[in-house]
Design a protein around this motif. Structure first.
Motif, mmCIF file in Angstrom:
data_model
loop_
_atom_site.group_PDB
_atom_site.id
_atom_site.type_symbol
_atom_site.label_atom_id
_atom_site.label_comp_id
_atom_site.label_asym_id
_atom_site.label_seq_id
_atom_site.Cartn_x
_atom_site.Cartn_y
_atom_site.Cartn_z
ATOM 1 N N THR A 68 -7.205 5.861 4.198
ATOM 2 C CA THR A 68 -8.268 4.851 4.256
ATOM 3 C C THR A 68 -7.699 3.446 4.117
ATOM 4 O O THR A 68 -8.047 2.533 4.873
ATOM 5 N N LEU A 69 -6.805 3.244 3.149
ATOM 6 C CA LEU A 69 -6.232 1.919 2.931
ATOM 7 C C LEU A 69 -5.402 1.463 4.131
ATOM 8 O O LEU A 69 -5.569 0.339 4.635
ATOM 9 N N ALA B 36 -10.850 3.646 -2.522
ATOM 10 C CA ALA B 36 -9.485 4.111 -2.292
ATOM 11 C C ALA B 36 -8.502 3.436 -3.250
ATOM 12 O O ALA B 36 -7.582 4.085 -3.767
ATOM 13 N N TRP B 37 -8.686 2.138 -3.507
ATOM 14 C CA TRP B 37 -7.825 1.452 -4.473
ATOM 15 C C TRP B 37 -7.957 2.076 -5.858
ATOM 16 O O TRP B 37 -6.954 2.288 -6.559
ATOM 17 N N ASN C 233 -7.718 1.000 7.317
ATOM 18 C CA ASN C 233 -8.699 -0.080 7.246
ATOM 19 C C ASN C 233 -8.054 -1.449 7.116
ATOM 20 O O ASN C 233 -8.621 -2.446 7.558
ATOM 21 N N TYR C 234 -6.873 -1.535 6.517
ATOM 22 C CA TYR C 234 -6.162 -2.816 6.510
ATOM 23 C C TYR C 234 -5.525 -3.102 7.862
ATOM 24 O O TYR C 234 -5.412 -4.263 8.271
ATOM 25 N N ALA D 45 -7.134 8.679 0.150
ATOM 26 C CA ALA D 45 -7.224 7.269 -0.226
ATOM 27 C C ALA D 45 -6.197 6.444 0.521
ATOM 28 O O ALA D 45 -6.471 5.324 0.974
ATOM 29 N N GLY E 200 -9.449 -4.663 5.943
ATOM 30 C CA GLY E 200 -9.500 -4.217 4.552
ATOM 31 C C GLY E 200 -10.885 -3.873 4.049
ATOM 32 O O GLY E 200 -11.080 -3.694 2.835
ATOM 33 N N ILE F 183 0.845 -1.200 0.000
ATOM 34 C CA ILE F 183 0.000 0.000 0.000
ATOM 35 C C ILE F 183 0.878 1.247 0.000
ATOM 36 O O ILE F 183 0.662 2.186 -0.781
ATOM 37 N N ASP G 152 -14.224 -1.682 3.138
ATOM 38 C CA ASP G 152 -14.547 -0.338 2.660
ATOM 39 C C ASP G 152 -13.324 0.351 2.044
ATOM 40 O O ASP G 152 -13.018 1.508 2.351
ATOM 41 N N THR G 153 -12.617 -0.361 1.162
ATOM 42 C CA THR G 153 -11.402 0.201 0.554
ATOM 43 C C THR G 153 -11.442 0.232 -0.976
ATOM 44 O O THR G 153 -10.471 0.674 -1.591
#
Length: 353
Positions: free
Chosen positions: A304-305, A320-321, A308-309, A301, A314, A238, A316-317
């Motif tokens: 968030t990544l 962002a990806w 959340n990971y 983004a 992971g 990431i 709700d990503t």
């Protein structure tokens, strides 16, 4: 006695006015004006984003008494609060509400207790302690002194993560590395690559640096400080993608605008990107401009990544990806397109079409 030698490069003064014209050239004046504009934009952006955080439509699940009318009344009351601080929706059960908090469908869940019992507010402070504090303030005003509220933290930050800001600082660090790397290449070899081969070489160098940047960031966050543990490989790649997206976009700005592209990178990634990233305050506490802008930039983004990971499996990503990939691919495509256009223009100028 020998006369002292004159230092190499020394030039006697030719008068203040002439020295001033030589020292502060028109180009230097334009650059200083640009610095002043960036400086003021920095002040405006950070103060504008952080000076008065207010909750706005924070997603909230509500577990209320089983009667549909009672549940609808609670949801309607919360959605009708002045200023719309909450965006409430019903949940069928406590387990469903817990799942919604942990998969980031909502930021919190209210479990309405019996008539005289306390309500419970289910939160995940790893997603941002400032948001939890804001929710507590809202519900203390709603409930008043006569009804207790118990806060249950389903996912607190790691002990070494303090106030849950390590995700934000990791992202800020690798983004700085990304745009500084592209700026360093521009200062060394010119902002506009001479041909597509040079563009490919420059992008390859940035890709290698991005992999090393991601590895270094993951080692520091996980192995050295233990702030974001248990997801080393995810953090590595990431952080590498964040670095490359920023570096490729920075190179594209420089190809299009020359040296001014460095200033554009600072404007986007520092002046606008950092305060809107959702690191210090979640998006639901930011003013509309920053709240809407943040998810579209690598900063938001990236936060968030990483967050959340690190804490939420992971969930709700997807958006962002896509955002980070778009910045990376866009930077590559713009860089190649501009270098191809420059090659054709040079060929036409030489008369070798």
């Amino acid at each position: 006695m020998a006369e002292p030698s004159t230092p190499a490069g020394f030039r006697p003064s030719r008068g203040f006015r002439r020295e001033f014209r030589d020292a502060v050239t028109p180009r230097a004046s334009i650059l200083m004006l640009g610095v002043l504009i960036l400086e003021l934009a920095f002040v405006v952006s950070y103060i504008g984003a952080f000076h008065s955080p207010k909750p706005s439509r924070i997603p909230l699940a509500v577990v209320a008494p089983a009667q549909p009318q009672a549940r609808a009344a609670v949801v309607g009351k919360l959605n009708g609060l002045p200023g719309r601080p909450l965006s409430a929706r019903p949940a069928d059960s406590l387990s469903q509400a817990r799942g919604m908090v942990l998969d980031r469908s909502v930021q919190a869940a209210l479990v309405v207790g019996p008539a005289r019992g306390p309500d419970r507010l289910l939160v995940a402070s790893a997603g941002g302690p400032a948001g939890v504090q804001s929710l507590q303030s809202v519900f203390h005003k709603v409930n008043g002194p006569g009804r207790a509220l118990t806060v249950v933290d389903l996912r607190p930050p790691n002990p070494a993560d303090g106030r849950g800001l390590s995700s934000f600082y990791l992202v800020v660090g690798v983004i700085v590395g990304g745009y500084l790397a592209s700026a360093a290449l521009a200062m060394s070899y010119g902002a506009r690559p001479a041909n597509p081969h040079r563009t490919a070489i420059r992008l390859g160098a940035l890709a290698v640096l991005s992999v090393l940047s991601g590895l270094g960031g993951a080692i520091v966050a996980d192995s050295v400080f233990g702030a974001l543990t248990g997801h080393f490989w995810s953090l590595w790649w990431i952080a590498a993608l964040i670095t490359f997206a920023t570096a490729a976009a920075g190179m594209a700005f420089q190809v299009l605008l020359g040296s001014a592209g460095i200033a554009v990178s600072v404007l986007i990634f520092v002046v606008l990107g950092n305060p809107s990233a959702g690191g210090v305050y979640p998006a639901s506490l930011l003013p509309p401009f920053w709240r809407d802008l943040g998810p579209a930039l690598p900063n938001g983004a990236g936060v968030t990544l990483v967050r959340n990971y690190s804490y939420f499996g992971g969930h709700d990503t997807a958006t962002a990806w896509w955002v980070l990939s778009a910045w990376a691919v866009g930077g590559v495509l713009v860089g190649f397109a501009a270098s191809l256009l420059g090659k054709r223009r040079a060929a036409r100028a030489d008369g070798t079409t």
